[in-house]
Design a protein around this motif. Sequence first.
Motif, short mmCIF file in Angstrom:
data_model
loop_
_atom_site.label_atom_id
_atom_site.label_comp_id
_atom_site.label_asym_id
_atom_site.label_seq_id
_atom_site.Cartn_x
_atom_site.Cartn_y
_atom_site.Cartn_z
N LEU A 42 77.36 25.81 58.95
CA LEU A 42 78.50 26.43 59.61
C LEU A 42 78.10 27.83 60.09
CD1 LEU A 42 81.33 25.17 59.88
CD2 LEU A 42 82.06 26.53 57.93
N VAL A 43 77.60 27.89 61.33
CA VAL A 43 77.24 29.17 61.93
C VAL A 43 78.36 29.55 62.88
CG1 VAL A 43 75.50 30.45 63.23
CG2 VAL A 43 74.82 28.51 61.80
N LEU A 44 79.13 30.58 62.51
CA LEU A 44 80.34 30.90 63.25
C LEU A 44 80.33 32.35 63.71
CD1 LEU A 44 83.04 29.18 60.99
CD2 LEU A 44 82.06 28.33 63.12
N PRO A 45 80.99 32.62 64.84
CA PRO A 45 81.12 34.02 65.25
C PRO A 45 82.13 34.75 64.38
CG PRO A 45 82.28 32.57 66.76
CD PRO A 45 81.61 31.68 65.77
N TRP A 89 85.97 29.40 54.41
CA TRP A 89 85.13 28.97 55.53
C TRP A 89 85.78 29.29 56.88
CZ3 TRP A 89 88.05 25.72 52.53
CH2 TRP A 89 89.00 24.94 53.18
N ASP A 90 86.93 29.92 56.86
CA ASP A 90 87.61 30.26 58.11
C ASP A 90 87.50 31.76 58.36
OD1 ASP A 90 89.20 30.65 60.25
OD2 ASP A 90 91.02 29.79 59.39
N PRO A 91 86.63 32.19 59.30
CA PRO A 91 86.44 33.63 59.51
C PRO A 91 87.72 34.36 59.89
CG PRO A 91 84.81 32.35 60.72
CD PRO A 91 85.81 31.37 60.20
N ALA A 146 86.78 27.56 48.18
CA ALA A 146 85.80 28.07 49.14
C ALA A 146 86.50 28.80 50.29
CB ALA A 146 84.97 26.91 49.69
N HIS A 189 76.88 36.10 64.57
CA HIS A 189 76.80 34.64 64.39
C HIS A 189 76.11 34.39 63.06
CE1 HIS A 189 78.20 33.71 68.46
NE2 HIS A 189 77.69 34.88 68.71
N ILE A 231 84.68 21.56 48.48
CA ILE A 231 85.16 21.11 49.79
C ILE A 231 84.16 21.39 50.91
CG2 ILE A 231 86.37 23.27 50.34
CD1 ILE A 231 88.68 21.50 51.45
N ARG A 260 81.45 20.21 51.30
CA ARG A 260 80.83 18.96 51.75
C ARG A 260 81.67 18.30 52.85
NH1 ARG A 260 77.82 20.53 48.01
NH2 ARG A 260 79.62 21.81 47.63
N LEU A 261 82.93 18.71 52.95
CA LEU A 261 83.84 18.14 53.95
C LEU A 261 83.99 19.06 55.16
CD1 LEU A 261 85.99 16.09 54.84
CD2 LEU A 261 87.60 17.20 53.28
N VAL A 262 84.16 20.35 54.90
CA VAL A 262 84.39 21.27 56.02
C VAL A 262 83.09 21.86 56.56
CG1 VAL A 262 86.69 21.86 55.20
CG2 VAL A 262 84.76 23.24 54.45
N THR A 268 90.48 34.36 58.59
CA THR A 268 91.28 34.83 57.46
C THR A 268 90.65 36.02 56.74
OG1 THR A 268 90.21 33.44 55.77
CG2 THR A 268 92.01 32.43 57.04
N VAL A 305 80.11 41.09 67.13
CA VAL A 305 80.36 39.68 66.80
C VAL A 305 79.04 39.14 66.24
CG1 VAL A 305 80.94 37.38 67.64
CG2 VAL A 305 82.14 39.40 68.55
#
Lengths: 331, 355
Positions: free
Chosen positions: B266-269, B206-208, B204, B259, B17, B19-21, B210, B257
């Motif tokens: 997907l570079v997320l804090p 991909w949601d920090p 996968a 990054h 997934i 490739r989608l998210v 959680t 925090v």
Amino acid sequence: MTDTLSTGVTRELDENALLDAYRTMRTIRAFEERLHDEFATGEIPGFVHLYAGEEASATGVCTHLDDRDSIASTHRGHGHCIAKGVDVKAMMAEIYGRRTGSCHGKGGSMHIADLSKGMLGANGIVGGGPPLICGAALAAKQQRTGGVGVAFFGDGASNQGTTLEALNLASVWNLPAIFVAENNGYAEATASTWSVAADNIADRAAGFGMPGVIVDGFDFFAVYEAAGEAIERAREGGGPTLIEVKFTRYFGHFEGDQQTYRASEVANARENLDCLKRFRSRVTETGQVEAAKLDAVDAQVADLVDAAVDEAKAAPKPTAADLETDVYVSY
Amino acid sequence: MGAVVGVVANPASGRDIRRLVAQASVFPTAEKANMVRRLLSAFAATGVERAVLSTDLGGISAAVLRTLRTRRPGKEAPWPDVEFCDDVTLTGTADDTTEAVRRMRAEGAGLIVCLGGDGTARVAAAACGDVPLLALSTGTNNAFPRMREATVAGLAGGLVATGAVPPETGTRTASLLEVTAGGRTEVALVDVCVSTSRHVASRALWDPATLTALFCTFAEPDGIGLSSIAGQLCPSPRESQDGVALTFAPPHRARWVVHAPIAPGLVLPVGVRAWRPLRVGEHVALPAGGGVVAVDGERELELTGDTPVSVRLRADGPRCVDVPAVLAESARRGLLRTELTPCQRWRRREEAETA
């Protein structure tokens, strides 16, 4: 840099939503298993192609859909119809060729449609659904309804020009379309590992400039999660997605298929991979739903399917006069 | 008996997934087959006599077989003798990798090459025992397997398989994490992460928001995936046996925090409450609280509310081929070069002119 950006979306289903999803999957299973038995009696005209084993796909996708959205289906369409909310009794009557059916008994299994539910039709033409869904998605885009179009199609249809053209068009026009390739391993009796040159159907997405992902078609939660991401992306203008779900159909291509082309995978799938068994064990182990509530759904669904068959058998057949109705549609 | 190598290529890697998210790459089957072909040429150059290849229904082994049947001897570089694990019953699951590696070991393989992402390497590592492992990247998240040109990696692997470069010089033993929950034990080569997600679902993470806890065998500043969070906060080199342990917090309540590139594109804090070194042999028990445990970035174990989780860092992971070290040793000892005396040069020139 921002500290607030988060693309992750957590979609926790509450108890009622889980029960709804289970009810849909159980209804599809019970409907198809009953048809498997009833077809053997010779009372049902035409062919039936059963969806048992594939319930997580239709349910995992359609749980995200609402009245703005349209779906197009296949010759194996009962599961998609039920998941999109088509009346189960009217479906059964249609399959029995009765006037009370979804299409007044004139379509049968392969042509069940209910435009009021956004169900554009089961389809006897392999690869017939994807172009239709481009039209539905274009309408939703032009009218800014926020709706999406979802085309379900099989591994055989993935090789059809209509499907490939639809993928191209959806990408060029950036349509809110989701293409769900239901790969059950065989187009009639031809193995997809032989007939699909790209190995995975999802791989073809790259050639059309859209994301392509593979998910476990036996796992409701896997389909639900991937479909949720794709549908949200489409609603927000992000464009089309191709999702390949892999699983095994429990019955033959059609009722009466001797299935000499495949071996033991069905027994293994029923025993170890079954979407309903997995759903039940997961939601009960995590404490999200009590087993007794799932049992109650099973009983209600069994009653519904019994009643659907009884009412279908008792309903009148179309008459000669009905031949001249429903022929033309005015816009 | 001459040197034998095994090559297992995962047809399913690089398809999930992300490739989608995220913007994860698609690694085509044709390129995986090309990598196998390049490996075979390199193996032959180092004196490997036999290669055992995995089979699959994704088209990789079929493409290599086609090449095997259409190669022109004398015009194309030689290959070792090629055999396929064609008596393995394919399941389309990770079991196929496990079974292929088992066959390769039984055939006396002195090297296992695996083509895939972190998930494939994890499965191959669990099955390869003491046989040196060379993990090449063809997957989504590639913290453990390296992005390397297959010919070059194949030369290094071949030099290890033939014994030309001894294991103490050419391989490095990796650490691994062992996680136990609800009677199941899994291993991870890079990281173990606890998440509040309820289900394995599309696997996968991909949601920090959680994430609750993370354990890493190593954390490189230039890594990708969850270990990159530690890589930018508290790096721990791959060569060190020790790892790191982190606990997360929402960014507005966290001390740090970071990054981090938690997935391709997907570079997320990500909020981190605390971190500390994780020592080899150390057991960490986590309180029961539900959720899932992900190994090497893929959700694997579903937890009920009363399932405790324990994590342990072990030093006895797979023996991994150190490609730069092997080829540096090769250069030092002249394993891939020949120096000719004036007499030999004269003789070769004569032979060439006669031909």
